[in-house]
Design a protein around this motif. Structure first.
Motif, short mmCIF file in Angstrom:
data_model
loop_
_atom_site.label_atom_id
_atom_site.label_comp_id
_atom_site.label_asym_id
_atom_site.label_seq_id
_atom_site.Cartn_x
_atom_site.Cartn_y
_atom_site.Cartn_z
N UNK A 195 0.97 -1.09 -0.15
CA UNK A 195 -0.07 0.03 0.10
C UNK A 195 0.98 1.08 0.13
N UNK A 196 1.87 1.20 0.81
CA UNK A 196 2.88 2.61 0.95
C UNK A 196 3.54 2.66 -0.25
N UNK A 197 4.17 1.42 -0.87
CA UNK A 197 4.95 1.65 -1.94
C UNK A 197 4.07 1.96 -3.20
N UNK A 198 2.93 1.80 -3.36
CA UNK A 198 2.22 2.07 -4.48
C UNK A 198 1.67 3.45 -4.45
N UNK A 199 1.25 3.82 -3.26
CA UNK A 199 0.83 5.26 -3.17
C UNK A 199 1.91 6.27 -3.09
N UNK A 200 2.91 6.11 -2.64
CA UNK A 200 4.05 6.98 -2.44
C UNK A 200 4.68 7.01 -4.20
N UNK A 201 4.71 5.88 -4.58
CA UNK A 201 5.38 5.84 -5.95
C UNK A 201 4.35 6.48 -7.02
N UNK A 202 3.09 6.26 -6.90
CA UNK A 202 2.01 7.09 -7.68
C UNK A 202 2.31 8.69 -7.60
#
Length: 313
Positions: free
Chosen positions: A267-274
């Motif tokens: 969750x954190x990786x996807x939102x931060x990366x987006x």
């Protein structure tokens, strides 16, 4: 006056990588960043109840075992527990000192006995550079650094007054290793160990072996539950609302991604990366833009195309 643009509402102060866990015992500003995801609040409260008397006269030490799948937030929960312990014991005029032995086994494949010996040697090496122990006793531990049974059970009575010692141990897939540590933990000490490998049958063995000693605190962190994605995203987006301008997320996006991300790490990786991806498009990075499922898919597709670090397919 024009509000400044927040770089990324999903970036965490003091951390340089979205995969790094919150760590309030190292960074106090992380204390208020926890969101009740994948039953982490329940796990945290379980620890606070069972460890409330840690460091009290006559009380045994504790072994905290944190279990759950890879990426579910075990380390972040353990760090939160230690942050609480620091604050709670400070009110009792006790100071928590932490020895991080998690790197002790990096790059090594060892038997259980070798693992135990290597970690003990590492711990003693860390203690040599500190003033947690009575000097005369430290010399004895140095002489016996290859013998865990001659070190760990005696740490408590060798600690200087007012100290509670926490040792962060390497993660393990061996139930017997946890049991050995549970037998060695001494007064005014807390061992912390994580595992992503234990099945119910392994936990039953650990419970049965250690139940008569009252030293084991076992907490489990599960997978994301319904509503966790929206709860986390809304917390981070709302938290930074007064600090600047950045894109928000549509309700449709929040609901569409429920169940597709299984861990808090994902969750954190996807939102931060987006949001990092959107920052490369300045015209889209503002409060009039809504982050959509398409934006998130674009980030995930880009990540899927990345070549492995060693160049292999």
């Amino acid at each position: 006056m024009t509000a400044r643009t927040v770089d990324n509402p999903f970036a965490v102060p003091k951390l340089t990588d979205p995969k790094q866990p919150l760590c309030p015992w190292r960074h106090p500003e992380h204390r208020d960043l926890y969101v009740d995801l994948d039953h982490t609040q329940e796990a945290y409260e379980e620890f606070t109840q069972q460890a409330a008397t840690l460091g009290s006269p006559g009380e045994d030490g504790k072994l905290l075992l944190v279990t759950g799948d890879t990426g579910c937030g075990k380390t972040a929960v353990a760090n939160r527990c230690l942050g609480w312990l620091e604050k709670t014991l400070a009110a009792r005029e006790l100071k928590v000192e932490i020895v991080d032995a998690r790197p002790a086994l990096l790059g090594q494949t060892l038997s259980m006995t070798e693992r135990l010996t290597t970690v003990c040697d590492y711990v003693v090496g860390q203690l040599e550079g500190e003033d947690f122990l009575v000097p005369a006793d430290l010399n004895r531990f140095v002489e016996n650094r290859a013998f865990p049974a001659r070190v760990y059970p005696h740490l408590g009575r060798s600690l200087v007054r007012g100290i509670v010692l926490v040792i962060l141990l390497p993660s393990t897939e061996l139930a017997q290793e946890v049991i050995r540590y549970g037998g060695w933990v001494s007064k005014r000490t807390l061992f912390v160990v994580e595992s992503a490998h234990f099945e119910d049958k392994h936990l039953k063995v650990i419970d049965n072996e250690l139940k008569d000693y009252g030293r084991l605190v076992r907490i489990h962190v599960g997978k994301l539950k319904e509503g966790d994605f929206a709860r986390f995203a809304n917390d981070r987006l709302t938290r930074h609302a007064q600090a600047g301008e950045y894109p928000l997320m549509s309700e449709e996006t929040l609901h569409s991604l429920e169940g597709r991300l299984l861990s808090v790490s994902q969750l954190q990786i996807v939102l931060h990366g987006t949001y990092e991806l959107l920052k490369t498009k300045p015209l889209e990075y503002g409060p009039t833009t809504l982050v959509t499922e398409q934006h998130i898919s674009e980030f995930q597709q880009r990540e899927a195309r990345r070549e492995p670090p060693d160049g292999r397919e």
